[in-house]
Scaffold this motif. Sequence first.
Motif, mmCIF file in Angstrom:
data_model
loop_
_atom_site.group_PDB
_atom_site.id
_atom_site.type_symbol
_atom_site.label_atom_id
_atom_site.label_comp_id
_atom_site.label_asym_id
_atom_site.label_seq_id
_atom_site.Cartn_x
_atom_site.Cartn_y
_atom_site.Cartn_z
ATOM 1 N N TYR A 197 0.818 -1.450 0.174
ATOM 2 C CA TYR A 197 -0.099 0.235 0.363
ATOM 3 C C TYR A 197 0.878 1.331 0.083
ATOM 4 O O TYR A 197 0.745 2.089 -0.580
ATOM 5 C CB TYR A 197 -0.997 -0.029 1.166
ATOM 6 N N CYS A 198 2.026 1.786 0.785
ATOM 7 C CA CYS A 198 2.366 2.219 0.816
ATOM 8 C C CYS A 198 3.770 2.255 0.429
ATOM 9 O O CYS A 198 5.074 2.659 1.238
ATOM 10 C CB CYS A 198 2.604 3.380 2.416
ATOM 11 N N THR A 199 4.141 2.667 -0.953
ATOM 12 C CA THR A 199 5.582 1.830 -1.910
ATOM 13 C C THR A 199 6.008 3.293 -1.570
ATOM 14 O O THR A 199 5.267 4.520 -1.529
ATOM 15 C CB THR A 199 5.170 1.804 -3.389
ATOM 16 N N ALA A 200 7.504 3.405 -2.328
ATOM 17 C CA ALA A 200 8.153 4.397 -2.362
ATOM 18 C C ALA A 200 7.339 5.468 -2.731
ATOM 19 O O ALA A 200 7.749 6.809 -2.326
ATOM 20 C CB ALA A 200 9.916 4.501 -2.206
ATOM 21 N N ARG A 201 7.254 5.469 -3.929
ATOM 22 C CA ARG A 201 6.871 6.264 -4.936
ATOM 23 C C ARG A 201 5.173 6.799 -4.996
ATOM 24 O O ARG A 201 4.780 8.078 -5.734
ATOM 25 C CB ARG A 201 7.674 6.211 -6.371
ATOM 26 N N GLY A 202 4.527 5.657 -4.975
ATOM 27 C CA GLY A 202 3.068 5.439 -5.075
ATOM 28 C C GLY A 202 2.328 6.101 -4.339
ATOM 29 O O GLY A 202 0.828 6.267 -3.878
ATOM 30 N N CYS A 203 2.661 6.527 -2.556
ATOM 31 C CA CYS A 203 2.236 7.043 -1.708
ATOM 32 C C CYS A 203 2.433 8.440 -1.509
ATOM 33 O O CYS A 203 1.709 9.556 -1.358
ATOM 34 C CB CYS A 203 1.807 5.983 -0.252
ATOM 35 N N GLN A 204 3.989 8.595 -0.833
ATOM 36 C CA GLN A 204 4.698 9.389 -0.771
ATOM 37 C C GLN A 204 3.293 10.212 0.538
ATOM 38 O O GLN A 204 3.648 11.484 0.440
ATOM 39 C CB GLN A 204 4.772 10.483 -1.613
ATOM 40 N N GLY A 205 3.254 10.006 1.116
ATOM 41 C CA GLY A 205 2.494 9.738 2.683
ATOM 42 C C GLY A 205 0.866 10.625 2.131
ATOM 43 O O GLY A 205 0.387 11.260 3.243
ATOM 44 N N THR A 206 0.467 10.728 1.022
ATOM 45 C CA THR A 206 -1.488 10.764 1.004
ATOM 46 C C THR A 206 -1.743 10.136 0.094
ATOM 47 O O THR A 206 -3.113 10.317 0.529
ATOM 48 C CB THR A 206 -0.420 12.283 0.163
ATOM 49 N N THR A 207 -2.345 8.866 0.217
ATOM 50 C CA THR A 207 -2.350 7.880 -0.642
ATOM 51 C C THR A 207 -2.855 6.581 -0.035
ATOM 52 O O THR A 207 -3.861 6.740 -0.045
ATOM 53 C CB THR A 207 -2.120 7.858 -2.143
ATOM 54 N N CYS A 208 -2.004 6.104 0.840
ATOM 55 C CA CYS A 208 -2.716 4.836 1.174
ATOM 56 C C CYS A 208 -3.120 5.061 2.471
ATOM 57 O O CYS A 208 -3.545 6.091 3.520
ATOM 58 C CB CYS A 208 -1.070 4.138 1.557
ATOM 59 N N PRO A 209 -4.484 3.983 2.815
ATOM 60 C CA PRO A 209 -5.556 4.093 3.767
ATOM 61 C C PRO A 209 -4.816 4.545 5.261
ATOM 62 O O PRO A 209 -5.196 5.396 6.135
ATOM 63 C CB PRO A 209 -5.740 2.902 4.108
ATOM 64 N N ILE A 210 -3.924 3.965 5.726
ATOM 65 C CA ILE A 210 -3.313 4.663 6.884
ATOM 66 C C ILE A 210 -2.593 5.755 6.728
ATOM 67 O O ILE A 210 -2.880 6.870 7.948
ATOM 68 C CB ILE A 210 -1.854 3.481 7.669
ATOM 69 N N CYS A 211 -1.946 6.370 5.390
ATOM 70 C CA CYS A 211 -1.469 7.704 5.893
ATOM 71 C C CYS A 211 -2.435 8.786 6.088
ATOM 72 O O CYS A 211 -2.617 9.328 6.961
ATOM 73 C CB CYS A 211 -1.040 7.832 4.818
ATOM 74 N N THR A 212 -3.964 8.155 5.140
ATOM 75 C CA THR A 212 -4.672 9.709 4.722
ATOM 76 C C THR A 212 -5.205 9.134 6.042
ATOM 77 O O THR A 212 -6.506 9.900 6.357
ATOM 78 C CB THR A 212 -5.777 8.807 3.997
#
Length: 227
Positions: A197-212
Amino acid sequence: MTNTSKAPVNMLKAERVEYILNELERLYPETPVPLDHKDPYTLLVAVLLSAQCTDERVNQITPALWQLADNPFDMAKQSVEDIKAIIRPCGLSPQKSKAIQGLSQILVDKYNGEVPQDMALLEELPGVGHKTASVVVAQSFGIPAFPVDTHIHRLAQRWGLTSGKNVTQTEKDLKRLFPKEKWNKLHLQIIFYGREYCTARGCQGTTCPICTTCYPARKHPKKIAKA
């Protein structure tokens, strides 16, 4: 008409810790070790090989290596060149092959072929750093440890669990935040979540369920202090 909707509010740290624990346990109740191995020695070698290499690549290489030697007594008898020829696809093969042959000889000479359970003794072996030693004591011997690599460091920063500028500080922060009995399983759960879910370039803290969920008010990518 007055807009009475409230702006999203980021979770407090204690709330984040509880949520992350519960969510990771829900997603990953089982945490098999990603590296194929059969005992502490083969895990030690596999973790050493995984430095700057994917677990998938290591698992492709180790069957041939175990065919050559799957214990320190037999591995110590192999030439560095023969080991290097097999592990070359893992990268850093000159250093890793010397380390594998060297640590195998030390295990034979000093420990009767047994992998020591003590972190300090493990870290004295060639090619074995703190993270590798932590993985071995945690997954082979069940001793509480919290191995932190660059991937866990990245997620811990995105989730507001540390502001550490290196993996050493991040490890200390995570150990303070989470119960000791959770460490061994949690470090694998974080790795699994990061890959899915929280890949290096795929999320960047703004996309995955835990970050959001932890940071609903975050509008920009989270800058990560390099490990």
